[in-house]
Design a protein around this motif. Structure first.
Motif, mmCIF file in Angstrom:
data_model
loop_
_atom_site.group_PDB
_atom_site.id
_atom_site.type_symbol
_atom_site.label_atom_id
_atom_site.label_comp_id
_atom_site.label_asym_id
_atom_site.label_seq_id
_atom_site.Cartn_x
_atom_site.Cartn_y
_atom_site.Cartn_z
ATOM 1 N N GLY A 175 0.694 -1.197 0.023
ATOM 2 C CA GLY A 175 0.015 0.137 -0.035
ATOM 3 C C GLY A 175 0.756 1.287 -0.165
ATOM 4 N N ALA A 176 1.933 1.198 0.919
ATOM 5 C CA ALA A 176 2.708 2.305 0.973
ATOM 6 C C ALA A 176 3.393 2.781 -0.567
ATOM 7 C CB ALA A 176 3.852 2.309 2.135
ATOM 8 N N MET A 177 3.779 1.686 -1.134
ATOM 9 C CA MET A 177 4.538 1.676 -2.657
ATOM 10 C C MET A 177 3.667 2.157 -3.613
ATOM 11 S SD MET A 177 7.009 -1.507 -3.992
ATOM 12 C CE MET A 177 5.825 -2.610 -3.779
ATOM 13 N N ILE A 178 2.490 1.702 -3.569
ATOM 14 C CA ILE A 178 1.612 2.075 -4.690
ATOM 15 C C ILE A 178 1.159 3.525 -4.530
ATOM 16 C CG2 ILE A 178 -0.824 1.651 -5.463
ATOM 17 C CD1 ILE A 178 -0.573 -1.537 -5.154
ATOM 18 N N CYS A 179 1.078 4.009 -3.082
ATOM 19 C CA CYS A 179 0.361 5.347 -2.945
ATOM 20 C C CYS A 179 1.196 6.236 -3.528
ATOM 21 C CB CYS A 179 0.374 5.569 -1.242
ATOM 22 S SG CYS A 179 -0.351 7.076 -0.852
ATOM 23 N N PRO A 180 2.427 6.580 -3.501
ATOM 24 C CA PRO A 180 3.273 7.575 -4.204
ATOM 25 C C PRO A 180 2.912 7.462 -5.774
ATOM 26 C CG PRO A 180 4.809 6.188 -3.406
ATOM 27 C CD PRO A 180 3.366 5.898 -2.654
ATOM 28 N N LEU A 181 2.808 6.531 -6.495
ATOM 29 C CA LEU A 181 2.604 6.222 -7.675
ATOM 30 C C LEU A 181 1.465 6.313 -8.412
ATOM 31 C CD1 LEU A 181 4.571 2.767 -8.140
ATOM 32 C CD2 LEU A 181 5.566 5.093 -8.612
ATOM 33 N N VAL A 182 0.435 6.097 -7.302
ATOM 34 C CA VAL A 182 -1.186 6.509 -7.920
ATOM 35 C C VAL A 182 -1.775 7.828 -7.364
ATOM 36 C CG1 VAL A 182 -3.200 5.371 -7.879
ATOM 37 C CG2 VAL A 182 -1.213 4.024 -7.979
ATOM 38 N N ALA A 183 -1.750 7.545 -5.807
ATOM 39 C CA ALA A 183 -2.745 8.883 -5.237
ATOM 40 C C ALA A 183 -1.827 10.090 -5.435
ATOM 41 C CB ALA A 183 -2.801 8.502 -3.807
ATOM 42 N N VAL A 184 -0.698 10.196 -4.983
ATOM 43 C CA VAL A 184 0.177 11.550 -5.078
ATOM 44 C C VAL A 184 0.177 11.907 -6.665
ATOM 45 C CG1 VAL A 184 2.337 12.601 -4.733
ATOM 46 C CG2 VAL A 184 1.429 10.926 -3.002
ATOM 47 N N GLY A 185 0.419 10.750 -7.631
ATOM 48 C CA GLY A 185 0.563 11.124 -8.802
ATOM 49 C C GLY A 185 -0.915 11.892 -9.524
ATOM 50 N N LEU A 186 -1.852 11.458 -9.014
ATOM 51 C CA LEU A 186 -3.380 12.197 -9.115
ATOM 52 C C LEU A 186 -3.213 13.582 -8.810
ATOM 53 C CD1 LEU A 186 -5.925 9.332 -8.415
ATOM 54 C CD2 LEU A 186 -5.356 10.144 -10.722
ATOM 55 N N VAL A 187 -2.649 14.008 -7.633
ATOM 56 C CA VAL A 187 -2.545 15.350 -7.206
ATOM 57 C C VAL A 187 -1.563 16.280 -7.844
ATOM 58 C CG1 VAL A 187 -1.616 16.725 -5.103
ATOM 59 C CG2 VAL A 187 -3.032 14.439 -4.655
ATOM 60 N N LYS A 188 -0.696 15.535 -8.410
ATOM 61 C CA LYS A 188 0.447 16.198 -9.077
ATOM 62 C C LYS A 188 -0.351 16.515 -10.629
ATOM 63 C CE LYS A 188 5.023 15.161 -7.616
ATOM 64 N NZ LYS A 188 6.333 14.646 -7.969
ATOM 65 N N GLY A 189 -1.274 15.774 -10.803
ATOM 66 C CA GLY A 189 -1.791 15.827 -12.286
ATOM 67 C C GLY A 189 -3.010 16.790 -12.169
ATOM 68 N N CYS A 190 -3.260 17.431 -10.950
ATOM 69 C CA CYS A 190 -4.587 18.200 -10.483
ATOM 70 C C CYS A 190 -5.715 17.681 -10.583
ATOM 71 C CB CYS A 190 -4.254 19.306 -11.548
ATOM 72 S SG CYS A 190 -3.067 20.694 -11.332
ATOM 73 N N TYR A 191 -5.642 16.088 -10.314
ATOM 74 C CA TYR A 191 -7.076 15.235 -10.131
ATOM 75 C C TYR A 191 -7.238 15.086 -8.719
ATOM 76 C CZ TYR A 191 -6.073 14.815 -15.016
ATOM 77 O OH TYR A 191 -6.068 14.874 -16.233
ATOM 78 N N GLN A 192 -7.128 16.032 -8.054
ATOM 79 C CA GLN A 192 -7.408 16.123 -6.342
ATOM 80 C C GLN A 192 -8.886 15.284 -6.035
ATOM 81 O OE1 GLN A 192 -6.107 18.835 -7.835
ATOM 82 N NE2 GLN A 192 -4.004 18.742 -6.838
ATOM 83 N N ILE A 193 -9.690 15.481 -6.790
ATOM 84 C CA ILE A 193 -11.166 14.964 -6.300
ATOM 85 C C ILE A 193 -11.100 13.495 -6.628
ATOM 86 C CG2 ILE A 193 -13.396 14.486 -7.475
ATOM 87 C CD1 ILE A 193 -13.915 17.027 -7.761
ATOM 88 N N ALA A 194 -10.213 12.878 -7.699
ATOM 89 C CA ALA A 194 -9.982 11.525 -7.740
ATOM 90 C C ALA A 194 -9.023 11.036 -6.898
ATOM 91 C CB ALA A 194 -9.263 11.157 -9.016
ATOM 92 N N ALA A 195 -8.068 11.836 -6.266
ATOM 93 C CA ALA A 195 -7.015 11.272 -5.333
ATOM 94 C C ALA A 195 -7.965 11.165 -3.922
ATOM 95 C CB ALA A 195 -5.943 12.289 -5.116
ATOM 96 N N ILE A 196 -8.669 12.328 -3.495
ATOM 97 C CA ILE A 196 -9.238 12.220 -2.355
ATOM 98 C C ILE A 196 -10.285 11.171 -2.318
ATOM 99 C CG2 ILE A 196 -10.699 13.607 -0.749
ATOM 100 C CD1 ILE A 196 -7.889 14.445 -0.646
ATOM 101 N N SER A 197 -11.142 10.820 -3.307
ATOM 102 C CA SER A 197 -12.285 9.851 -3.201
ATOM 103 C C SER A 197 -11.379 8.286 -3.051
ATOM 104 C CB SER A 197 -12.813 9.786 -4.742
ATOM 105 O OG SER A 197 -13.606 11.081 -4.961
ATOM 106 N N LEU A 198 -10.104 8.214 -3.886
ATOM 107 C CA LEU A 198 -9.225 7.059 -3.430
ATOM 108 C C LEU A 198 -9.093 6.900 -1.903
ATOM 109 C CD1 LEU A 198 -8.025 4.576 -4.774
ATOM 110 C CD2 LEU A 198 -5.955 5.888 -5.104
ATOM 111 N N PHE A 199 -8.804 7.918 -1.272
ATOM 112 C CA PHE A 199 -8.415 7.814 0.085
ATOM 113 C C PHE A 199 -9.800 7.299 1.078
ATOM 114 C CE2 PHE A 199 -4.490 10.472 -0.666
ATOM 115 C CZ PHE A 199 -3.778 9.644 -0.490
ATOM 116 N N GLU A 200 -10.607 8.289 0.495
ATOM 117 C CA GLU A 200 -12.027 7.909 1.246
ATOM 118 C C GLU A 200 -12.265 6.425 1.222
ATOM 119 O OE1 GLU A 200 -13.372 9.867 3.267
ATOM 120 O OE2 GLU A 200 -13.630 11.946 2.606
ATOM 121 N N ILE A 201 -12.397 5.897 -0.195
ATOM 122 C CA ILE A 201 -12.657 4.338 -0.425
ATOM 123 C C ILE A 201 -11.753 3.557 0.448
ATOM 124 C CG2 ILE A 201 -12.856 2.665 -1.967
ATOM 125 C CD1 ILE A 201 -13.642 4.848 -4.127
#
Length: 482
Positions: free
Chosen positions: A431-457
């Motif tokens: 989980g820790a390894m996937i997080c910076p590649l997926v969730a943080v990648g979404l934030v860098k791409g300005c897809y914060q709604i997708a990133a926060i949704s992923l954390f909520e789920i």
């Protein structure tokens, strides 16, 4: 005659000697191990952007600097657990301290990107075994207040994160990332310096050599100025790992002189193979608990490291057509420093409630509160509110994670404790390894709604898994066998 027939176990002995000077010293040493891991993890929030600027690497390669450490931790978590269960808790944290100290220091001299990620992967292997410190400390604590003291122990992690944020604030702008890597390796060297005086776990000793277990318990009682229970010491007679060949299942109290020279026979170690370990962890008695623990460890790690990394990654300026979560880059060190303090209220609250309302309810309170705090971040918020919400979210996820580190060792028997926790930690590193590649990648791409949704789920599903845990361990004695 009645007194001569009285027996006592490790749990009885721990209750009699209480939590005193001996356990306080154990807490300091184990806490230093947690400080060392926290510092090595937290520095990932700072070095990536500096390495990217110096070597002109791609964003994906920058993310790999974080993921490769967690990949190493996945390997080290299992390895450290097996070493600890086979050869003793002390050998387990010697492994993690030695690898972390040497590889962490040498990584500061990396001449290129390949050398850096290789050395950081090796650091990750060392860090992966740091969970042994938690199991080691837990095995010295009396059952009634085990949860509280384990939560207090977790404060050392927060000390490490605050210390690392402080070092980065002062070192990075002037001396650069290499100095930060070198200085951050020092706590692991401190562990090696005091390794010889660190005692072995009495519960581990009771599975291998009852005489040595009594020696350790006597030493503990003397230092705490308390008395052991009357009678003879006994360990679980059903233990498949108990290979003491005494004709009796009990060992009389022995003298101080014998204790000083008693050692564990080299023939008493028990080999546990990979297949054998998974057979036991997924046996009918443990399968449900193990699988649910893997889910909860994955979810907690994904959420915790995501929230930590988000604090530094929310420096991106996005346009108004995209959801916004922006923080000035000039203030990023300050914001990470501030949110690091968020772990303190989370830990203090977890210490206050874990032995009162139980492990499972406590984790659920923290996780679902976390979900609530992240909801406003679906929309653009000002810097102060964003930092405040992340402050609360980090407090909650740290509270949940700290209680998980209490619960997991309690549900496994001594013969599998560090291995079971180690495998769960290995899963968490995915989980820790996937997080910076997926969730943080979404934030860098300005897809914060997708990133926060992923954390909520992820957080919500983690809470659901906790609801299905078959066992509440509040006040429960530790077991030695399946």
């Amino acid at each position: 005659m009645e007194e001569a027939r009285t027996t006592y176990t490790v749990d009885d002995a721990l209750l009699s000697v209480g939590f005193g000077k001996f356990q306080a010293l154990i807490l300091v040493y184990a806490g230093m191990g947690w400080v060392a891991e926290a510092m090595e993890i937290m520095l990932l929030s700072f070095v990536g952007s500096s390495v990217q600027e110096e070597w002109n690497i791609t964003p994906n390669k920058e993310s790999l600097l974080t993921s490769v450490v967690f990949g190493g931790m996945m390997v080290g978590a299992y390895s450290g657990g097996v070493v600890s269960d086979n050869y003793g808790r002390r050998k387990g944290f010697l492994f993690t301290s030695l690898v972390t100290a040497v590889a962490g220091f040498l990584s500061s001299f990396s001449p290129n990107y390949i050398c850096l990620i290789t050395s950081r992967f090796i650091v990750g292997i060392g860090l992966g075994g740091a969970h042994v410190f938690a199991s080691w400390f837990l095995e010295f604590i009396p059952a009634p207040n085990r949860g509280t003291w384990m939560a207090v122990y977790q404060i050392s992690w927060t000390v490490g994160t605050i210390l690392e944020a402080s070092l980065a604030w002062f070192i990075m702008p002037t001396l650069g990332w290499r100095w930060l890597l070198a200085v951050s390796s020092l706590p692991a060297f401190v562990l090696l310096l005091f390794y010889n005086i660190a005692p072995e776990s009495p519960r581990y000793l009771s599975m291998r050599s009852k005489a040595d277990a009594v020696c350790m318990l006597e030493k503990m009682a003397r230092m705490n100025k308390m008395m052991l229970p009357h009678g003879t010491f006994t360990s679980d007679p059903k233990s498949e790992f108990d290979i003491n060949h005494d004709s009796s299942e009990t060992t009389p109290l022995i003298t101080h002189q014998i204790c000083e020279t008693s050692t564990i026979s080299k023939d008493t170690k028990t080999e546990v193979g990979l297949i054998s370990v998974f057979y036991k962890l997924l046996s009918p008695k443990l399968a449900r608990t193990t699988l649910l623990l893997w889910i909860v460890y994955f979810g907690n790690a994904f959420a915790y490291y995501g929230i930590v990394l988000l604090t530094s990654e929310l420096t991106i300026k996005c346009n108004w057509n995209a959801p916004l979560l922006s923080v000035s880059k000039d203030n990023s060190y300050r914001d990470i420093f501030v949110t690091s303090f968020a772990e303190l209220p989370g830990l203090l609250l977890s210490a206050a409630i874990v032995d009162r309302i139980g492990r499972r309810p406590s984790m659920l309170i923290f996780l679902f509160t976390n979900c609530f705090l992240l909801i406003p971040l679906f929309w653009h918020q000002n810097e102060l509110l964003t930092t405040s919400l992340l402050f609360g979210a980090r407090a909650c996820i740290m509270g949940s994670f700290s209680i998980l580190y209490v619960y997991a060792p309690e549900v496994y028997p001594t013969s599998l404790r560090t291995t079971g926790v180690g495998v769960a930690n290995a899963i968490s590193r995915i989980g820790a390894m996937i997080c910076p590649l997926v969730a943080v990648g979404l934030v860098k791409g300005c897809y914060q709604i997708a990133a926060i949704s992923l954390f909520e789920i992820v957080i919500f599903l983690t809470g659901l898994a906790i609801m299905f845990f078959p066992l509440e361990t509040k006040g429960r004695r530790l077991t030695d066998t399946l």
